[in-house]
Design an enzyme around this catalytic site. Structure first.
Site, mmCIF file in Angstrom:
data_model
loop_
_atom_site.group_PDB
_atom_site.id
_atom_site.type_symbol
_atom_site.label_atom_id
_atom_site.label_comp_id
_atom_site.label_asym_id
_atom_site.label_seq_id
_atom_site.Cartn_x
_atom_site.Cartn_y
_atom_site.Cartn_z
ATOM 1 N N ASN A 13 -3.375 -6.859 11.407
ATOM 2 C CA ASN A 13 -4.571 -5.714 10.549
ATOM 3 C C ASN A 13 -5.594 -7.186 9.503
ATOM 4 O O ASN A 13 -4.895 -7.648 8.666
ATOM 5 C CB ASN A 13 -3.372 -4.912 9.647
ATOM 6 C CG ASN A 13 -3.920 -4.121 8.803
ATOM 7 O OD1 ASN A 13 -5.076 -3.959 8.626
ATOM 8 N ND2 ASN A 13 -3.350 -3.933 7.797
ATOM 9 N N LYS A 15 -7.241 -5.591 7.471
ATOM 10 C CA LYS A 15 -8.012 -4.790 5.928
ATOM 11 C C LYS A 15 -9.578 -5.070 5.882
ATOM 12 O O LYS A 15 -9.999 -5.031 6.630
ATOM 13 C CB LYS A 15 -6.729 -5.535 5.184
ATOM 14 C CG LYS A 15 -5.714 -5.498 5.913
ATOM 15 C CD LYS A 15 -4.782 -5.855 4.419
ATOM 16 C CE LYS A 15 -3.340 -6.211 4.677
ATOM 17 N NZ LYS A 15 -2.625 -5.866 3.850
ATOM 18 N N HIS A 98 -1.173 3.403 7.212
ATOM 19 C CA HIS A 98 -0.339 2.317 6.473
ATOM 20 C C HIS A 98 -0.364 2.717 5.181
ATOM 21 O O HIS A 98 -1.650 3.742 4.402
ATOM 22 C CB HIS A 98 -2.196 1.008 6.473
ATOM 23 C CG HIS A 98 -1.353 0.008 6.336
ATOM 24 N ND1 HIS A 98 -1.300 -0.624 4.587
ATOM 25 C CD2 HIS A 98 -1.393 -0.949 6.895
ATOM 26 C CE1 HIS A 98 -1.192 -1.825 5.333
ATOM 27 N NE2 HIS A 98 -1.320 -1.970 5.910
ATOM 28 N N GLU A 100 -1.777 0.772 2.301
ATOM 29 C CA GLU A 100 -2.382 1.600 1.444
ATOM 30 C C GLU A 100 -3.671 2.423 1.476
ATOM 31 O O GLU A 100 -4.267 3.029 0.616
ATOM 32 C CB GLU A 100 -3.064 -0.319 1.917
ATOM 33 C CG GLU A 100 -2.624 -1.303 1.378
ATOM 34 C CD GLU A 100 -2.641 -2.554 2.294
ATOM 35 O OE1 GLU A 100 -4.078 -2.970 3.032
ATOM 36 O OE2 GLU A 100 -1.695 -3.539 2.314
ATOM 37 N N GLU A 170 6.863 -0.637 7.881
ATOM 38 C CA GLU A 170 6.818 -1.228 6.653
ATOM 39 C C GLU A 170 6.795 -0.961 5.279
ATOM 40 O O GLU A 170 6.279 -0.296 4.326
ATOM 41 C CB GLU A 170 5.031 -1.264 6.289
ATOM 42 C CG GLU A 170 4.149 -1.776 7.928
ATOM 43 C CD GLU A 170 3.168 -2.091 7.597
ATOM 44 O OE1 GLU A 170 2.682 -4.123 8.396
ATOM 45 O OE2 GLU A 170 1.833 -1.403 7.239
ATOM 46 N N GLY A 176 2.035 -8.046 2.011
ATOM 47 C CA GLY A 176 1.042 -8.443 0.935
ATOM 48 C C GLY A 176 1.458 -9.425 -0.450
ATOM 49 O O GLY A 176 0.692 -9.796 -0.892
ATOM 50 N N SER A 216 4.680 -8.771 5.355
ATOM 51 C CA SER A 216 4.758 -10.382 4.819
ATOM 52 C C SER A 216 5.733 -11.294 6.083
ATOM 53 O O SER A 216 5.992 -12.576 5.619
ATOM 54 C CB SER A 216 5.487 -10.889 3.591
ATOM 55 O OG SER A 216 4.501 -10.248 2.600
HETATM 56 C C1 PEP Z 1 -0.502 -4.910 6.763
HETATM 57 O O1 PEP Z 1 -0.834 -4.962 5.823
HETATM 58 O O2 PEP Z 1 0.366 -3.930 7.428
HETATM 59 C C2 PEP Z 1 1.181 -6.092 6.151
HETATM 60 C C3 PEP Z 1 1.845 -6.244 6.883
HETATM 61 O O3 PEP Z 1 0.656 -7.258 5.273
HETATM 62 P P1 PEP Z 1 1.313 -8.521 5.604
HETATM 63 O O4 PEP Z 1 1.627 -8.901 6.081
HETATM 64 O O5 PEP Z 1 0.499 -9.684 4.476
HETATM 65 O O6 PEP Z 1 2.050 -8.107 4.343
#
Ligand code: PEP
Length: 255
Positions: A13, A15, A98, A100, A170, A176, A216
Site C-alpha cells: 500500500n 499510500k 483502510h 487512514e 490492521e 506506520g 509495520s
Molecule cells: C498500511 O498502510 O496498511 C500499513 C500496514 O502500513 P505500515 O506497514 O507502514 O504500518
C-alpha cells in the site's frame, strides 16, 4: 483447512507516495526480485500512478490495485473515482476501509460496505481493512469490534463473491508506528475474523478466505507473522516502498 491450501497475498500500500515516473522505477526494481514468488504479489498505488503501474507490471506476476473507490458508477462526486473506472483501466484490486480513510476521511462501516459492493459489481478483488484503535484493544473489545466491521462490510456479499474478498486485519496502533502486533496477537484476531466468515458463509468459506495482517510488517518480522496458521499474507505500507524489503516479505510468504 491447511493454511498451505490458501492463497497467500502480499500487497503493498503505497499510500500518498510516488509520482508515475517513480512508480515505474520502483516496480522495475521490485519485479525481478519477486518473479519466482509462490504467493500473489500486488502493489496498490495512488490513482495517478495506476496507468504507469499497469504498464510497468505487464508480463510480470505483480497485480495492480487502487487504494479506494467510490460506490456510485458515475455522477456529481467531484474528486472521486468509481470502481467501474478502475476496472475499465485494467486494475484488478482495490483497498477498501483502510484505517487512514476511516480516521481522516470520514469513512464508516456503512460507506465501506457500499464501496465493497461497488467494487465487486465492477469485477474487482477487494482488500477489506478492519482493525481496532489502541483504546479499543485496551477496553478488551477488539474481537467484537473487528467482527462487527467485517459483518457490516460484507452485508449483501454472496458466498461466490467471497472469492474476490481478501481481509486485512490492521490494528490501527500498529500502522506506520513501528509497533507491530505480536505474531500471537495478529493470529488471534485473524482467527476471530475467520470464525466470523465461517459463521456467515459456512466452515469451508471461513477456511478458504485469505486473511492478511498489516501494521509495520517488515523484512525482519514478516517470517514470524506469516508463519502463524491464520495469517495468510500481509498488507504492507512503509516497507512496500523499498524494493529489497518488499521482496524479502514476499520471499517470507513464499516459504
Ligand atoms: C498500511 O498502510 O496498511 C500499513 C500496514 O502500513 P505500515 O506497514 O507502514 O504500518
Amino acid at each position: 483447512m491447511n493454511k498451505a491450501l490458501r492463497k497467500a497475498v502480499i500487497a503493498g500500500n503505497w499510500k500518498m507516495n510516488k509520482t508515475p515516473e517513480e512508480a515505474k522505477e520502483l516496480i522495475a526494481q521490485i519485479a525481478p526480485l519477486v518473479k519466482d514468488a509462490d504467493c500473489s504479489v500486488v502493489t496498490c498505488v495512488p490513482f495517478v500512478d495506476l496507468q504507469a503501474a499497469l504498464e510497468a507490471t505487464k508480463g510480470t506476476n505483480i497485480g495492480v490495485g487502487a487504494e479506494n473507490c467510490h460506490w456510485e458508477k458515475s455522477g456529481a462526486y467531484t474528486g472521486e473515482i468509481s470502481a467501474d473506472m478502475l476496472a475499465a483501466m485494467g486494475v484488478q484490486y482495490v483497498i477498501i476501509g483502510h484505517s487512514e480513510r476511516r480516521t481522516y476521511f470520514g469513512e464508516t462501516d456503512v460507506t465501506v460496505n457500499k464501496r465493497v459492493r461497488a467494487a465487486l459489481d465492477a469485477g474487482l478483488t477487494v482488500i477489506l481493512c478492519v482493525g481496532e484503535y489502541l483504546e479499543q484493544r485496551e477496553q478488551g473489545i477488539t474481537a467484537e469490534l473487528v467482527a462487527m466491521q467485517t459483518k457490516i462490510a460484507l452485508q449483501g456479499v454472496s458466498k461466490e463473491e467471497l472469492a474476490r474478498i481478501i481481509i486485512a486485519y490492521e490494528p490501527v496502533w500498529a500502522i506506520g508506528t513501528g509497533k507491530t502486533a505480536t505474531a500471537d496477537q495478529a493470529n488471534e484476531v485473524c482467527a476471530v475474523i475467520r470464525e466470523v466468515i465461517a459463521g456467515l458463509y459456512g466452515r469451508d468459506a471461513g477456511d478458504g478466505i485469505t486473511i492478511q495482517y498489516g501494521g509495520s510488517m517488515n523484512a525482519k518480522n514478516a517470517a514470524e507473522l506469516l508463519d502463524k496458521p491464520d495469517v495468510d499474507g500481509g498488507l504492507i505500507g512503509g516497507a512496500s516502498l523499498k524494493a529489497p524489503d518488499f521482496a524479502a516479505i514476499v520471499e517470507a510468504a513464499s516459504r
